[in-house]
Structure formats: structure tokens, C-alpha cells
Design a protein around this motif. Structure first.
Motif, PDB file in Angstrom:
ATOM      1  N   ASP A 172       0.838  -1.194   0.000  1.00  0.00           N
ATOM      2  CA  ASP A 172       0.000   0.000   0.000  1.00  0.00           C
ATOM      3  C   ASP A 172       0.872   1.243   0.000  1.00  0.00           C
ATOM      4  OD1 ASP A 172      -2.788  -0.872   0.166  1.00  0.00           O
ATOM      5  OD2 ASP A 172      -2.267  -1.679   2.134  1.00  0.00           O
ATOM      6  N   SER A 173       0.574   2.184  -0.875  1.00  0.00           N
ATOM      7  CA  SER A 173       1.271   3.474  -0.907  1.00  0.00           C
ATOM      8  C   SER A 173       2.783   3.296  -0.963  1.00  0.00           C
ATOM      9  CB  SER A 173       0.878   4.333   0.295  1.00  0.00           C
ATOM     10  OG  SER A 173      -0.512   4.536   0.315  1.00  0.00           O
ATOM     11  N   PHE A 174       3.237   2.391  -1.835  1.00  0.00           N
ATOM     12  CA  PHE A 174       4.664   2.129  -2.037  1.00  0.00           C
ATOM     13  C   PHE A 174       5.355   1.690  -0.750  1.00  0.00           C
ATOM     14  CE2 PHE A 174       3.428   4.407  -5.734  1.00  0.00           C
ATOM     15  CZ  PHE A 174       4.248   3.942  -6.745  1.00  0.00           C
ATOM     16  N   ALA A 175       4.674   0.835   0.031  1.00  0.00           N
ATOM     17  CA  ALA A 175       5.251   0.286   1.261  1.00  0.00           C
ATOM     18  C   ALA A 175       4.718  -1.125   1.488  1.00  0.00           C
ATOM     19  CB  ALA A 175       4.907   1.159   2.456  1.00  0.00           C
ATOM     20  N   PHE A 176       5.559  -1.974   2.091  1.00  0.00           N
ATOM     21  CA  PHE A 176       5.140  -3.299   2.529  1.00  0.00           C
ATOM     22  C   PHE A 176       4.571  -3.160   3.942  1.00  0.00           C
ATOM     23  CE2 PHE A 176       8.647  -4.305  -0.473  1.00  0.00           C
ATOM     24  CZ  PHE A 176       7.925  -5.048  -1.390  1.00  0.00           C
ATOM     25  N   VAL A 177       3.351  -3.632   4.157  1.00  0.00           N
ATOM     26  CA  VAL A 177       2.680  -3.480   5.447  1.00  0.00           C
ATOM     27  C   VAL A 177       2.207  -4.855   5.919  1.00  0.00           C
ATOM     28  CG1 VAL A 177       0.784  -2.349   6.669  1.00  0.00           C
ATOM     29  CG2 VAL A 177       1.899  -1.178   4.760  1.00  0.00           C
ATOM     30  N   PRO A 178       2.760  -5.388   7.023  1.00  0.00           N
ATOM     31  CA  PRO A 178       3.780  -4.784   7.865  1.00  0.00           C
ATOM     32  C   PRO A 178       5.171  -4.866   7.218  1.00  0.00           C
ATOM     33  CG  PRO A 178       3.300  -6.983   8.676  1.00  0.00           C
ATOM     34  CD  PRO A 178       2.347  -6.713   7.525  1.00  0.00           C
ATOM     35  N   ALA A 179       6.055  -3.976   7.634  1.00  0.00           N
ATOM     36  CA  ALA A 179       7.410  -3.969   7.089  1.00  0.00           C
ATOM     37  C   ALA A 179       8.198  -5.179   7.566  1.00  0.00           C
ATOM     38  CB  ALA A 179       8.134  -2.677   7.477  1.00  0.00           C
ATOM     39  N   THR A 180       7.896  -5.651   8.782  1.00  0.00           N
ATOM     40  CA  THR A 180       8.524  -6.858   9.326  1.00  0.00           C
ATOM     41  C   THR A 180       7.422  -7.805   9.766  1.00  0.00           C
ATOM     42  OG1 THR A 180      10.447  -5.613  10.086  1.00  0.00           O
ATOM     43  CG2 THR A 180      10.100  -7.776  11.068  1.00  0.00           C
ATOM     44  N   LEU A 181       7.514  -9.039   9.299  1.00  0.00           N
ATOM     45  CA  LEU A 181       6.529 -10.072   9.625  1.00  0.00           C
ATOM     46  C   LEU A 181       7.278 -11.252  10.210  1.00  0.00           C
ATOM     47  CD1 LEU A 181       3.522 -11.004   9.293  1.00  0.00           C
ATOM     48  CD2 LEU A 181       4.256 -12.040   7.136  1.00  0.00           C
ATOM     49  N   THR A 182       6.767 -11.809  11.311  1.00  0.00           N
ATOM     50  CA  THR A 182       7.368 -12.992  11.924  1.00  0.00           C
ATOM     51  C   THR A 182       6.419 -14.173  11.741  1.00  0.00           C
ATOM     52  OG1 THR A 182       8.511 -11.620  13.549  1.00  0.00           O
ATOM     53  CG2 THR A 182       8.307 -13.976  14.046  1.00  0.00           C
ATOM     54  N   ASP A 199      -1.636  -1.185  -4.749  1.00  0.00           N
ATOM     55  CA  ASP A 199      -1.283   0.055  -5.442  1.00  0.00           C
ATOM     56  C   ASP A 199      -1.719   0.017  -6.899  1.00  0.00           C
ATOM     57  OD1 ASP A 199      -0.167   1.350  -3.274  1.00  0.00           O
ATOM     58  OD2 ASP A 199       1.905   0.881  -3.810  1.00  0.00           O
ATOM     59  N   GLU A 200      -1.753   1.183  -7.522  1.00  0.00           N
ATOM     60  CA  GLU A 200      -2.066   1.293  -8.952  1.00  0.00           C
ATOM     61  C   GLU A 200      -0.853   0.942  -9.808  1.00  0.00           C
ATOM     62  OE1 GLU A 200      -5.080   2.381 -10.374  1.00  0.00           O
ATOM     63  OE2 GLU A 200      -5.943   2.257  -8.366  1.00  0.00           O
ATOM     64  N   GLU A 201       0.334   0.959  -9.223  1.00  0.00           N
ATOM     65  CA  GLU A 201       1.585   0.671  -9.930  1.00  0.00           C
ATOM     66  C   GLU A 201       1.986  -0.784  -9.707  1.00  0.00           C
ATOM     67  OE1 GLU A 201       3.358   2.815 -11.854  1.00  0.00           O
ATOM     68  OE2 GLU A 201       1.767   4.284 -11.538  1.00  0.00           O
ATOM     69  N   PRO A 202       2.703  -1.389 -10.662  1.00  0.00           N
ATOM     70  CA  PRO A 202       3.192  -2.753 -10.454  1.00  0.00           C
ATOM     71  C   PRO A 202       4.328  -2.786  -9.430  1.00  0.00           C
ATOM     72  CG  PRO A 202       4.022  -1.879 -12.522  1.00  0.00           C
ATOM     73  CD  PRO A 202       3.075  -0.852 -11.966  1.00  0.00           C
ATOM     74  N   HIS A 203       4.436  -3.907  -8.750  1.00  0.00           N
ATOM     75  CA  HIS A 203       5.498  -4.119  -7.761  1.00  0.00           C
ATOM     76  C   HIS A 203       5.990  -5.561  -7.872  1.00  0.00           C
ATOM     77  CE1 HIS A 203       4.951  -0.284  -5.772  1.00  0.00           C
ATOM     78  NE2 HIS A 203       3.649  -0.523  -5.640  1.00  0.00           N
ATOM     79  N   THR A 204       7.164  -5.813  -7.278  1.00  0.00           N
ATOM     80  CA  THR A 204       7.677  -7.171  -7.143  1.00  0.00           C
ATOM     81  C   THR A 204       8.063  -7.402  -5.688  1.00  0.00           C
ATOM     82  OG1 THR A 204      10.014  -6.618  -7.504  1.00  0.00           O
ATOM     83  CG2 THR A 204       8.680  -7.110  -9.482  1.00  0.00           C
ATOM     84  N   GLY A 261      -4.084  -5.698  -7.374  1.00  0.00           N
ATOM     85  CA  GLY A 261      -4.875  -6.849  -6.959  1.00  0.00           C
ATOM     86  C   GLY A 261      -4.167  -8.183  -7.074  1.00  0.00           C
ATOM     87  N   ALA A 262      -2.990  -8.198  -7.684  1.00  0.00           N
ATOM     88  CA  ALA A 262      -2.259  -9.459  -7.848  1.00  0.00           C
ATOM     89  C   ALA A 262      -1.632  -9.894  -6.530  1.00  0.00           C
ATOM     90  CB  ALA A 262      -1.186  -9.317  -8.913  1.00  0.00           C
TER      91      ALA A 262
END
Length: 93
Positions: free
Chosen positions: A18-28, A41-46, A62-63
Motif C-alpha cells: 500500500d502506498s509504495f510500502a510493505f505493510v507490515p514492514a517486518t513479519l514474523t 497500489d495502482e503501480e506494479p510491484h515485485t 490486486g495481484a
């Protein structure tokens, strides 16, 4: 007298983009868990591991991309399109 149960931990092994960020930034998660990233986001990401252990294709709006973490360790990752986006999956035994 009422007894209140402790708050449940956040369930699932999900990371939102969301909004050019991974949420949460750290996941356990525990070893053997599958983490799923969803691009909102509206932009593609990897999602690309810094150590090369996993890499998603480009994901449009949505991917999703999922990866199963078989072993314990700390896995840092970035969006290879937008390298200022970074996150970490901490895998416990």
C-alpha cells in the motif's frame, strides 16, 4: 466479575503493498508458513529476496504472490522496480 481474554495476535501471514510500502514492514512467521503479498497500489510491484531465494513476477493491482518459508532465518526483500521499498520476514523454528 467479568474476565476478558487477551487480545488475539494478528492472524495470517499476509503482507499488503500500500502506498509504495510493505505493510507490515517486518513479519514474523514459523518455518513452514506461506506468506502472501497483495498489491493494492495502482503501480506494479515485485517481491525479491536480497539473498535471491525468492522473486515474484511483476504484480499489477490486486495481484498476489506467495512463498513458503521452509527454514528459520531472516529474509530481507525489496521491490525490484522501486528499491526504496523494503521489508523483512523473520522465520522462527
Amino acid at each position: 466479575m467479568s474476565v476478558t481474554a487477551p487480545a488475539a495476535p494478528v492472524s495470517g501471514d499476509q503482507v499488503n503493498i500500500d502506498s509504495f510500502a510493505f505493510v507490515p514492514a517486518t513479519l514474523t512467521v514459523h518455518a513452514g508458513s506461506t506468506v502472501t503479498w497483495t498489491n493494492h497500489d495502482e503501480e506494479p510491484h515485485t517481491v525479491a529476496a536480497s539473498d535471491g531465494s525468492f522473486k515474484s513476477p511483476g504484480m499489477g493491482t490486486g495481484a498476489t504472490y506467495s512463498h513458503t518459508f521452509a527454514t528459520a532465518g531472516t529474509f530481507d526483500y525489496v521491490c525490484s522496480i522501486h528499491p526504496m521499498m523494503h521489508g523483512t520476514v523473520m522465520v522462527t523454528p
